[in-house]
Motif scaffolding. Structure first.
Motif, PDB file in Angstrom:
ATOM      1  N   UNK A 224       0.088   4.894   4.378  1.00  0.00           N
ATOM      2  CA  UNK A 224       1.534   5.087   4.377  1.00  0.00           C
ATOM      3  C   UNK A 224       1.887   6.570   4.296  1.00  0.00           C
ATOM      4  N   UNK A 225       2.977   6.959   4.924  1.00  0.00           N
ATOM      5  CA  UNK A 225       3.541   8.289   4.702  1.00  0.00           C
ATOM      6  C   UNK A 225       4.467   8.154   3.503  1.00  0.00           C
ATOM      7  N   UNK A 226       4.348   9.034   2.510  1.00  0.00           N
ATOM      8  CA  UNK A 226       5.122   8.868   1.271  1.00  0.00           C
ATOM      9  C   UNK A 226       6.607   9.115   1.487  1.00  0.00           C
ATOM     10  N   UNK A 227       7.381   8.557   0.585  1.00  0.00           N
ATOM     11  CA  UNK A 227       8.815   8.823   0.625  1.00  0.00           C
ATOM     12  C   UNK A 227       9.068  10.270   0.223  1.00  0.00           C
ATOM     13  N   UNK A 228      10.102  10.861   0.791  1.00  0.00           N
ATOM     14  CA  UNK A 228      10.418  12.260   0.522  1.00  0.00           C
ATOM     15  C   UNK A 228      11.928  12.436   0.421  1.00  0.00           C
ATOM     16  N   UNK A 484      19.202  14.195   1.009  1.00  0.00           N
ATOM     17  CA  UNK A 484      18.801  13.193   2.009  1.00  0.00           C
ATOM     18  C   UNK A 484      17.494  12.558   1.562  1.00  0.00           C
ATOM     19  N   UNK A 485      17.292  11.313   2.001  1.00  0.00           N
ATOM     20  CA  UNK A 485      16.120  10.541   1.567  1.00  0.00           C
ATOM     21  C   UNK A 485      15.400   9.955   2.770  1.00  0.00           C
ATOM     22  N   UNK A 486      14.067  10.130   2.795  1.00  0.00           N
ATOM     23  CA  UNK A 486      13.231   9.550   3.855  1.00  0.00           C
ATOM     24  C   UNK A 486      12.299   8.533   3.205  1.00  0.00           C
ATOM     25  N   UNK A 487      12.482   7.233   3.460  1.00  0.00           N
ATOM     26  CA  UNK A 487      11.644   6.220   2.808  1.00  0.00           C
ATOM     27  C   UNK A 487      10.206   6.286   3.307  1.00  0.00           C
ATOM     28  N   UNK A 488       9.319   5.701   2.523  1.00  0.00           N
ATOM     29  CA  UNK A 488       7.924   5.660   2.950  1.00  0.00           C
ATOM     30  C   UNK A 488       7.779   4.719   4.149  1.00  0.00           C
ATOM     31  N   UNK A 489       6.794   4.998   4.997  1.00  0.00           N
ATOM     32  CA  UNK A 489       6.590   4.190   6.208  1.00  0.00           C
ATOM     33  C   UNK A 489       5.098   4.040   6.462  1.00  0.00           C
ATOM     34  N   UNK A 490       4.724   2.892   6.970  1.00  0.00           N
ATOM     35  CA  UNK A 490       3.316   2.617   7.257  1.00  0.00           C
ATOM     36  C   UNK A 490       2.961   3.179   8.628  1.00  0.00           C
ATOM     37  N   UNK A 491       1.872   3.931   8.682  1.00  0.00           N
ATOM     38  CA  UNK A 491       1.437   4.483   9.969  1.00  0.00           C
ATOM     39  C   UNK A 491       0.919   3.348  10.854  1.00  0.00           C
ATOM     40  N   UNK A 492       1.202   3.387  12.160  1.00  0.00           N
ATOM     41  CA  UNK A 492       0.763   2.311  13.060  1.00  0.00           C
ATOM     42  C   UNK A 492      -0.759   2.162  13.065  1.00  0.00           C
TER      43      UNK A 492
END
Length: 641
Positions: A224-228, A484-492
């Protein structure tokens, strides 16, 4: 085993150091009327108070000591938690309890002992090996202290050390115990190794797409890419408080008048002497012989005064000064026995006294330097006093501003501008903040676990309101808000497929190596021939001989009452190891010096326990009362301890 004791001995020594080094932040200003504030009291110990400013100063001092001890390895976060702050408060309470006991026992430290302790500090020696008074003053100034403040603190510390020494010296380690522990520590085991390497099994692994997909699906947050967040923040610290403090000439004059003795220095003299010892209870014949020898030496000096240092080295029976040609360094009145002092203060520079009798014997004294006394004028110490008062007032000002800061960021929660305008603070912006602190940004005020937790809280992210005021370091508050908030996302899966394949291959190869090793171990047990293994090596608790940590623990935990014995251990990243313990090798020549050192370490550990137990008794006797929690100063309900 003894590595553990050594490590913890250093920690325990450090803890004891904390117990006997009281905070000195408020020393010398207790009479200054603008400093008193009952609301700042954290705890009461007997008749003494512990103020919030004192606790903050103690925390800063502990951080400085750890920073000096560990250098770049020091992490400020180790003190950034309620437990650490409570621990520092407990140390202050212990100091006060020890101080109460010292006063009750009427312990005191003479001026001579105080001077000797200062002269023995290595960092205060010049290139010539002599005490460097200017370096002394400079080092103290760098810590915001004056010689008077430091000497008052040191006098108190030395009195407390008398108590500690009495307790610590009562502990001892039985020789039978220390000898047995040393024997266990020195025991050597002859070991042979057989490795089942994961790399040897990698070619046999069949990796399928199903295995890759299953690993990916079960990998949790690994891919996952972490939330930032991008955030704004404001910082209130001691520097901001100090910028809002002014000290008037009237304040400085008042302080100078109240502390006049601090700026008065008495005349000091430097002298050398030759001592021929003759205790008062010595037979008259021996005293007469000692006096005759002193008079003979004086006669030589009357003819050749330049021989004083040589004759002192050859004849003086004072071991502390003889090797320095009789030099006693500077001293003031009250630091020498009366007969010696009276004679020394009658001499001019370079003059040599007659034979002087004291309780120690017969002295010949030569005054080598005279440092006149005097009073430093208000103009001479104006800057020093101003700086001293400003630091104390800044600590009080910070407490006032901290309340305003906390209230404003809470009451006007939709923006940081009100608090920035009210307190003259600057709004800063930072991007790409993660939920956890970044080790590369240790000194950044926003890189703090408590602050990041508040910033990433659901309410903060959703409403974009200010966080509460978070204490990220002693006398440092931070509040922030999410821009601003960027949620965590799973890499494909396709993006990380190659990485997944490598991880699956390693995992399966490790599993095959472990299975093969355990099967071999189950089949052969302790009957395997030594020829199946590598060359033997000796392993002890102080020398692992290059064994992996898991292997070392397996070997040292193995029951060796019946040999040979074979044990196995999983070796992370390598495979599986099987270890054959053949025999216990003789220790050889006993290292008596090492055993003696180990016995001292055990005695030191026992003495630490005795000291801590004794301090607990003193704390109970002093009837400690908690007024405010160090972690939550706003608590309204006092609790008794």
């Amino acid at each position: 085993m003894f590595d553990f004791i050594r490590t913890h001995q250093r920690l325990m020594q450090f803890l004891l150091l904390l117990l006997i080094v009281p905070s000195f932040a408020l020393l010398g200003v207790e009479g200054y009327t603008r400093m008193g504030d009952e609301t700042n009291v954290i705890a009461k110990v007997g008749g003494q108070k512990i103020l919030k400013e004192e606790l903050d100063a103690a925390q800063r001092q502990q951080a400085d000591r750890l920073r000096q001890a560990y250098g770049p390895r020091f992490d400020p976060k180790m003190l950034d938690n309620p437990e650490a702050r409570q621990g520092i408060l407990d140390n202050l309470i212990a100091q006060k309890a020890l101080s109460e006991e010292a006063a009750r026992s009427r312990l005191s430290v003479s001026d001579a002992s105080l001077q000797q302790s200062i002269l023995q500090i290595p960092d205060l020696q010049g290139a010539d090996g002599k005490f460097d008074i200017e370096r002394y003053k400079a080092l103290l100034a760098a810590q915001g202290m004056t010689p008077t403040m430091f000497e008052a603190q040191l006098r108190r510390d030395l009195a407390l050390q008398q108590i500690n020494a009495a307790v610590q010296n009562s502990a001892f380690a039985p020789k039978a115990l220390s000898t047995r522990l040393s024997e266990i520590n020195e025991q050597q085991r002859e070991v042979q190794e057989m490795l089942f390497k994961a790399s040897d099994y990698a070619p046999k692994v069949k990796v399928t797409d199903e295995m890759l997909k299953a690993y990916y699906d079960n990998s949790g947050s690994r891919f996952e890419t972490p939330e930032q967040v991008k955030a704004e923040y404001v910082v209130l610290n001691a520097a901001a408080a100090e910028a809002q403090v002014t000290v008037s000439d009237a304040d400085i004059k008042s302080y100078y008048d109240q502390n006049a003795k601090r700026y008065t220095t008495e005349e000091q003299r430097r002298a050398s002497h030759i001592l021929i010892t003759a205790p008062k209870d010595a037979p008259a014949k021996d005293r007469a012989a000692a006096k005759a020898k002193a008079e003979a030496l004086l006669a030589q000096l009357r003819k050749n005064p330049g021989d004083f240092a040589r004759l002192a080295k050859e004849n003086s029976q004072d071991p502390g000064s003889a090797e320095r040609g009789g030099d006693l360094d500077f001293f003031g009145k009250g630091m020498m026995v009366k007969q010696f002092e009276d004679s020394a203060y009658k001499l001019q520079k370079g003059q040599i006294s007659d034979v002087v009798e004291s309780e120690f014997g017969y002295h010949i004294i030569q005054v080598t330097e005279i440092k006149p006394g005097g009073v430093r004028t208000l103009e001479q110490v104006k800057d020093e006093i101003g700086s001293e008062i400003k630091k104390q007032l800044a600590a009080k000002k910070y407490t006032e501003l901290a309340e305003t800061f906390s209230n404003t960021v809470y009451e006007q929660a939709d923006s940081l501008k009100p608090v920035a305008d009210k307190l003259g603070l600057k709004i800063e912006t930072v991007s790409n903040l993660g939920r956890n602190p970044n080790p590369a940004l240790k000194d950044a005020p926003y890189n703090n676990a408590k602050f990041l937790t508040a910033l990433f809280a659901d309410e903060s992210v959703r409403s974009k309101n200010n966080t509460e005021a978070v204490e990220v370091a002693p006398s440092t508050l931070v509040s922030g808000r999410v821009v601003s908030f960027q949620p965590k996302a799973r890499r494909p899966f396709e993006e990380v497929k190659a990485q997944v394949r490598e991880l699956v291959l390693q995992q399966e190869a490790m599993a095959m190596a472990k299975k093969a090793g355990e099967a071999w171990l189950a089949d052969t047990k302790d009957t395997s021939p030594a020829t199946s293994f590598s060359a033997p090596k000796l392993v002890s608790r102080t020398a692992s001989a290059g064994l992996d940590e898991n292997a070392f623990m397996a070997v040292m935990k193995a029951d060796v009452t019946k040999l040979p014995r074979v044990v196995g251990a999983e070796l992370p990243g390598q495979g599986f190891g099987v270890y054959r313990i053949n025999k216990l090798a003789p220790v050889g020549k006993v290292d008596e010096a090492r055993r003696s050192a180990e016995q001292q370490q055990i005695a030191a550990a026992l003495s630490q326990q005795e000291t801590l137990a004794y301090i607990d008794v003193l704390k109970n006797r002093a009837k400690v009362k908690m007024v405010n929690s160090p972690a939550a100063p706003e608590a309204e309900q006092p609790a008794e301890k």
